[in-house]
Design a protein around this motif. Structure first.
Motif, PDB file in Angstrom:
ATOM      1  N   ASN A   9     -28.772  -9.251   0.869  1.00  5.49           N
ATOM      2  CA  ASN A   9     -29.181  -9.873   2.129  1.00  5.49           C
ATOM      3  C   ASN A   9     -28.891 -11.361   1.985  1.00  5.49           C
ATOM      4  O   ASN A   9     -29.615 -12.074   1.294  1.00  5.49           O
ATOM      5  N   LYS A  11     -29.152 -13.626   4.130  1.00  7.64           N
ATOM      6  CA  LYS A  11     -30.001 -14.488   4.964  1.00  7.64           C
ATOM      7  C   LYS A  11     -29.112 -15.542   5.654  1.00  7.64           C
ATOM      8  O   LYS A  11     -27.984 -15.227   6.024  1.00  7.64           O
ATOM      9  N   HIS A  95     -37.552  -7.291   8.509  1.00  5.29           N
ATOM     10  CA  HIS A  95     -37.699  -8.133   7.311  1.00  5.29           C
ATOM     11  C   HIS A  95     -38.914  -9.044   7.493  1.00  5.29           C
ATOM     12  O   HIS A  95     -39.187  -9.504   8.601  1.00  5.29           O
ATOM     13  N   GLU A 167     -40.665  -4.703   0.093  1.00  5.23           N
ATOM     14  CA  GLU A 167     -40.500  -6.080  -0.360  1.00  5.23           C
ATOM     15  C   GLU A 167     -41.842  -6.819  -0.296  1.00  5.23           C
ATOM     16  O   GLU A 167     -42.223  -7.306   0.776  1.00  5.23           O
ATOM     17  N   ILE A 172     -40.686 -12.572  -2.803  1.00  6.55           N
ATOM     18  CA  ILE A 172     -39.406 -12.926  -2.184  1.00  6.55           C
ATOM     19  C   ILE A 172     -39.075 -14.385  -2.448  1.00  6.55           C
ATOM     20  O   ILE A 172     -39.830 -15.282  -2.042  1.00  6.55           O
ATOM     21  N   GLY A 173     -37.968 -14.604  -3.133  1.00  2.80           N
ATOM     22  CA  GLY A 173     -37.475 -15.964  -3.364  1.00  2.80           C
ATOM     23  C   GLY A 173     -38.365 -16.805  -4.256  1.00  2.80           C
ATOM     24  O   GLY A 173     -38.193 -18.022  -4.341  1.00  2.80           O
ATOM     25  N   SER A 213     -36.909 -10.965  -5.689  1.00  3.22           N
ATOM     26  CA  SER A 213     -36.463 -11.554  -6.955  1.00  3.22           C
ATOM     27  C   SER A 213     -35.794 -10.551  -7.889  1.00  3.22           C
ATOM     28  O   SER A 213     -35.965 -10.602  -9.106  1.00  3.22           O
ATOM     29  N   LEU A 232     -32.909  -4.374  -2.466  1.00  5.55           N
ATOM     30  CA  LEU A 232     -32.503  -5.276  -1.392  1.00  5.55           C
ATOM     31  C   LEU A 232     -32.617  -6.678  -1.993  1.00  5.55           C
ATOM     32  O   LEU A 232     -33.717  -7.100  -2.371  1.00  5.55           O
ATOM     33  N   GLY A 234     -31.811 -10.813  -2.237  1.00  6.92           N
ATOM     34  CA  GLY A 234     -31.483 -12.060  -1.563  1.00  6.92           C
ATOM     35  C   GLY A 234     -30.652 -12.951  -2.466  1.00  6.92           C
ATOM     36  O   GLY A 234     -29.439 -12.794  -2.596  1.00  6.92           O
ATOM     37  N   GLY A 235     -31.318 -13.887  -3.133  1.00 10.12           N
ATOM     38  CA  GLY A 235     -30.654 -14.925  -3.926  1.00 10.12           C
ATOM     39  C   GLY A 235     -29.553 -14.421  -4.848  1.00 10.12           C
ATOM     40  O   GLY A 235     -28.453 -14.993  -4.879  1.00 10.12           O
TER      41      GLY A 235
HETATM   42  O1  LIG Z   1     -35.956 -10.957   0.928  1.00  8.04           O
HETATM   43  C1  LIG Z   1     -35.258 -10.471   0.056  1.00  8.04           C
HETATM   44  C2  LIG Z   1     -34.168  -9.546   0.402  1.00  8.04           C
HETATM   45  O2  LIG Z   1     -34.273  -9.108   1.704  1.00  8.04           O
HETATM   46  C3  LIG Z   1     -35.458 -10.805  -1.366  1.00  8.04           C
HETATM   47  O3  LIG Z   1     -34.989 -12.078  -1.597  1.00  8.04           O
HETATM   48  P1  LIG Z   1     -34.852 -12.625  -3.119  1.00  8.04           P
HETATM   49  O4  LIG Z   1     -34.049 -11.581  -3.862  1.00  8.04           O
HETATM   50  O5  LIG Z   1     -34.158 -13.928  -2.995  1.00  8.04           O
HETATM   51  O6  LIG Z   1     -36.245 -12.709  -3.657  1.00  8.04           O
END
Ligand SMILES: O=C(CO)COP(=O)(O)O
Length: 251
Positions: A9, A11, A95, A167, A172-173, A213, A232, A234-235
């Motif tokens: 993702n 973002k 999300h 999630e 997250i992040g 994460s 799923l 993000g970073g």
């Molecule tokens: O929100 C997320 C994926 O949709 C997770 O993000 P991170 O992997 O950056 O923590």
């Protein structure tokens, strides 16, 4: 056996050139889709180009959001039929960032899931608790109610086409990952909720991802757990080597 699904993702990251360069670099390197479903959910403005670049490869392209109506006076929105018309395969729905910053409700998520299926797009339905909810032992209650609301009114066959992503918002992040056992326990609870609604067969076949994460260093342990069928990310999906490393960890 449930086939793993690893979705990036992105973002609101990357310029057009960066998105193109990434996709051109990874498209021939992703593992076979017989082994893992590899997905990149990119900003909407890049989707037509990325779909073209990924055409006839094992890389699938997804959106990060959409409206639930196919057309109408909704300035600035993108519709499910518009996504389908450019051959987008997946869409992330509900999300936590959309729920928090853009007032996406359980009811809207449910309508979007319906619209995705009608248009042949696989929905990745997100759920997860805040830190306060976790500390108040409300995790199961929160994810159960989100999943129950999102899955309202479908047939078991339709549910088989969905993916759920657990999630935890606090992960997250933040660099904080739920332990693999904790994540597995909640994903198992989600499977129980699906079983209660649609029966054992559907619960056994629906794929449930963990997100929060996830990195090449921790994905193996997460994927080794019974109820975690993918991630799923993000970073760690923004860098092509890291994205490919995540995919290559799938056994
Ligand atoms: O929100 C997320 C994926 O949709 C997770 O993000 P991170 O992997 O950056 O923590």
């Amino acid at each position: 056996m449930r086939k793993p699904i690893i979705a990036g993702n992105w973002k609101m990251f990357k310029t057009f050139d960066e998105a193109v360069k990434f996709t051109e670099a990874v498209r021939e390197k992703v593992p076979s889709e017989e082994k893992v479903d590899a997905v990149i959910c990119a900003p909407a403005i890049f989707l037509p180009t990325l779909v073209d670049i990924a055409l006839e490869t094992d890389l699938a392209i997804g959106a990060q959001n959409m409206h639930y109506e196919n057309e109408g006076a909704f300035t600035g929105e993108i519709s499910p039929s518009q996504l389908a018309s450019i051959n987008v395969d997946y869409v992330i729905l509900g999300h936590s960032e959309r729920r928090e910053y853009f007032n996406e409700t359980d009811e809207a998520v449910n309508k979007k899931v319906r619209a995705a299926l009608t248009n042949g797009i696989v929905p990745i339905i997100c759920c997860g608790e805040t830190l306060e909810e976790r500390e108040a032992q409300k995790t199961e209650e929160k994810v159960s109610s989100q999943v129950t609301a999102a899955l309202k009114g479908f047939t078991p066959e339709e549910v088989n086409h969905m993916v759920i992503a657990y999630e935890p918002i606090w992960a997250i992040g933040t660099g904080k990952t739920a332990t693999a056992d904790d994540a597995n326990a909640v994903c198992g609870k989600i499977r129980e909720v699906v079983e209660g609604l649609y029966g054992k067969e559907t619960a056994e076949s629906i794929r449930i991802q963990y997100g929060g994460s996830v990195k090449p260093e921790n994905i193996e342990e997460l994927l080794s757990k019974e109820h975690i069928d993918g991630a799923l990310v993000g970073g760690a999906s923004l860098d092509q080597d890291s994205y490919l490393a995540l995919l290559n960890k799938v056994q």
